[in-house]
Design a protein around this motif. Sequence first.
Motif, PDB file in Angstrom:
ATOM      1  N   LEU A   1      -7.688   3.669  -4.478  1.00 43.15           N
ATOM      2  CA  LEU A   1      -9.296   3.576  -4.055  1.00 43.15           C
ATOM      3  C   LEU A   1      -8.843   1.595  -4.035  1.00 43.15           C
ATOM      4  CD1 LEU A   1     -12.376   5.251  -5.362  1.00 43.15           C
ATOM      5  CD2 LEU A   1     -11.296   4.552  -2.595  1.00 43.15           C
ATOM      6  N   GLY A   2      -8.737   1.459  -5.339  1.00 42.27           N
ATOM      7  CA  GLY A   2      -8.617  -0.366  -5.947  1.00 42.27           C
ATOM      8  C   GLY A   2      -7.040  -1.049  -4.526  1.00 42.27           C
TER       9      GLY A   2
ATOM     10  N   ASP B   1      -6.812  -5.515   1.988  1.00 38.94           N
ATOM     11  CA  ASP B   1      -7.179  -5.708   2.721  1.00 38.94           C
ATOM     12  C   ASP B   1      -7.884  -4.267   3.756  1.00 38.94           C
ATOM     13  OD1 ASP B   1      -7.436  -8.329   1.821  1.00 38.94           O
ATOM     14  OD2 ASP B   1      -6.336  -8.386   2.605  1.00 38.94           O
ATOM     15  N   SER B   2      -7.099  -3.168   3.433  1.00 39.19           N
ATOM     16  CA  SER B   2      -7.460  -2.243   4.041  1.00 39.19           C
ATOM     17  C   SER B   2      -9.208  -2.284   4.397  1.00 39.19           C
ATOM     18  CB  SER B   2      -6.412  -1.047   3.671  1.00 39.19           C
ATOM     19  OG  SER B   2      -6.843  -0.535   2.634  1.00 39.19           O
TER      20      SER B   2
ATOM     21  N   ASP C   1      -5.979   8.267 -10.950  1.00 39.28           N
ATOM     22  CA  ASP C   1      -5.035   8.220  -9.656  1.00 39.28           C
ATOM     23  C   ASP C   1      -6.168   7.649  -8.277  1.00 39.28           C
ATOM     24  OD1 ASP C   1      -2.942   8.317 -11.614  1.00 39.28           O
ATOM     25  OD2 ASP C   1      -3.168  10.546 -11.303  1.00 39.28           O
ATOM     26  N   PHE C   2      -6.800   8.435  -8.423  1.00 34.71           N
ATOM     27  CA  PHE C   2      -7.834   7.922  -7.326  1.00 34.71           C
ATOM     28  C   PHE C   2      -8.285   6.578  -7.465  1.00 34.71           C
ATOM     29  CE2 PHE C   2     -11.730   8.462  -4.447  1.00 34.71           C
ATOM     30  CZ  PHE C   2     -11.017   8.756  -3.335  1.00 34.71           C
TER      31      PHE C   2
ATOM     32  N   LEU D   1       1.074  -1.567   0.282  1.00 35.74           N
ATOM     33  CA  LEU D   1       0.068   0.562   0.242  1.00 35.74           C
ATOM     34  C   LEU D   1       1.416   1.725  -0.065  1.00 35.74           C
ATOM     35  CD1 LEU D   1      -2.946   1.505   0.364  1.00 35.74           C
ATOM     36  CD2 LEU D   1      -3.161   1.205   2.771  1.00 35.74           C
ATOM     37  N   VAL D   2       2.021   1.064   0.744  1.00 39.35           N
ATOM     38  CA  VAL D   2       3.343   2.287   0.680  1.00 39.35           C
ATOM     39  C   VAL D   2       3.521   2.511  -0.180  1.00 39.35           C
ATOM     40  CG1 VAL D   2       4.877   3.251   2.258  1.00 39.35           C
ATOM     41  CG2 VAL D   2       2.922   2.375   3.677  1.00 39.35           C
ATOM     42  N   GLN D   3       4.143   1.149  -1.207  1.00 36.96           N
ATOM     43  CA  GLN D   3       4.173   1.579  -2.700  1.00 36.96           C
ATOM     44  C   GLN D   3       3.254   2.108  -3.285  1.00 36.96           C
ATOM     45  OE1 GLN D   3       5.703  -2.358  -3.090  1.00 36.96           O
ATOM     46  NE2 GLN D   3       7.602  -2.300  -2.089  1.00 36.96           N
ATOM     47  N   THR D   4       1.947   1.237  -3.054  1.00 37.09           N
ATOM     48  CA  THR D   4       1.597   2.444  -3.851  1.00 37.09           C
ATOM     49  C   THR D   4       1.358   4.143  -4.431  1.00 37.09           C
ATOM     50  OG1 THR D   4       0.036   0.333  -4.646  1.00 37.09           O
ATOM     51  CG2 THR D   4      -0.782   1.926  -5.262  1.00 37.09           C
TER      52      THR D   4
END
Length: 107
Positions: free
Chosen positions: A68-69, A75-76, A63-64, A11-14
């Motif tokens: 969201l994806g 699993d956030s 980007d948004f 998630l951080v990398q994304t």
Amino acid sequence: MRVDPDHRRELVQTFDSLYQPILKEPGCLGCSFFSEMTDENTVMVVEEWESEAHWNDHLQSKDFAVLLGAMSLFDSKAGKFQLLSETEGAAALRALRERDHKKLSTE
């Protein structure tokens, strides 16, 4: 939002890959990613937009959609999305300070 510890890095990398493109969107004043000091798996994305119209355009952006994806893929659990108006907050603070100043000057 709360992210599964096994997927936090992804998630951080994304978010890292989306940071510069989001900053280049019309009306973007800033974009930040924070994690809770006592729980690194609780994270928050804060975006600042010039206007509500710019923010609405961003909500429709690719980007948004990717963000969201990623949130659902990793699993956030999305806590909440809030639109905060700095203008309204600043105006309320000014009114309160003016009221208190007038009160002090009449005492």
